[in-house]
Design a protein around this motif. Structure first.
Motif, short mmCIF file in Angstrom:
data_model
loop_
_atom_site.label_atom_id
_atom_site.label_comp_id
_atom_site.label_asym_id
_atom_site.label_seq_id
_atom_site.Cartn_x
_atom_site.Cartn_y
_atom_site.Cartn_z
N UNK A 92 0.82 -1.21 0.00
CA UNK A 92 0.00 0.00 0.00
C UNK A 92 0.85 1.27 0.00
N UNK A 93 2.00 1.25 -0.66
CA UNK A 93 2.81 2.44 -0.83
C UNK A 93 3.64 2.84 0.37
N UNK A 94 3.67 2.00 1.38
CA UNK A 94 4.46 2.34 2.56
C UNK A 94 5.93 1.96 2.36
#
Length: 113
Positions: A92-94
């Motif tokens: 999730x883009x972390x």
């Protein structure tokens, strides 16, 4: 007389090195070399080179002129060096950080009285 050898910015965690240093502290040089040669730890290879360097510093110097048969590991310690910070992508883009630790190692050898 005492001879020292230093290893700076070694790319291994100080905790892993400390385990092996505790095995050789206070031992004779020949016994310490045997321990480092046959211990299956990642830190043993750089420590073996460093111990050989400390022995050479003691035996080859004209002022010190130490006898290899009477030498023992009088002092050995490790301190943490600079930490390399890396980023690992996650879901999730972390981003999670990874700490690649380094250490400074010092080994001193001395002649028995």
């Amino acid at each position: 007389m005492e001879a020292r050898a230093y290893l700076r910015n070694c790319r291994i965690s100080p905790r892993k090195v400390q385990i092996v240093l505790n095995l050789i502290r206070g031992k004779s040089v020949e016994e310490a070399l045997a321990i480092l040669k046959y211990t299956p730890k990642a830190a043993c290879e750089p420590l073996l080179k460093l111990l050989n360097s400390a022995i050479a510093n003691g035996t080859n110097d004209e002022k010190k002129n130490m006898d290899r048969k009477n030498m023992y590991v009088s002092e050995c310690f490790v301190t943490s060096g600079p930490t390399l910070k890396r980023i690992r992508p996650r879901a999730q883009g972390r981003a999670f950080s990874i700490l690649k630790r380094t250490c400074h190692i010092t080994i001193a050898v001395r002649e028995r009285d």
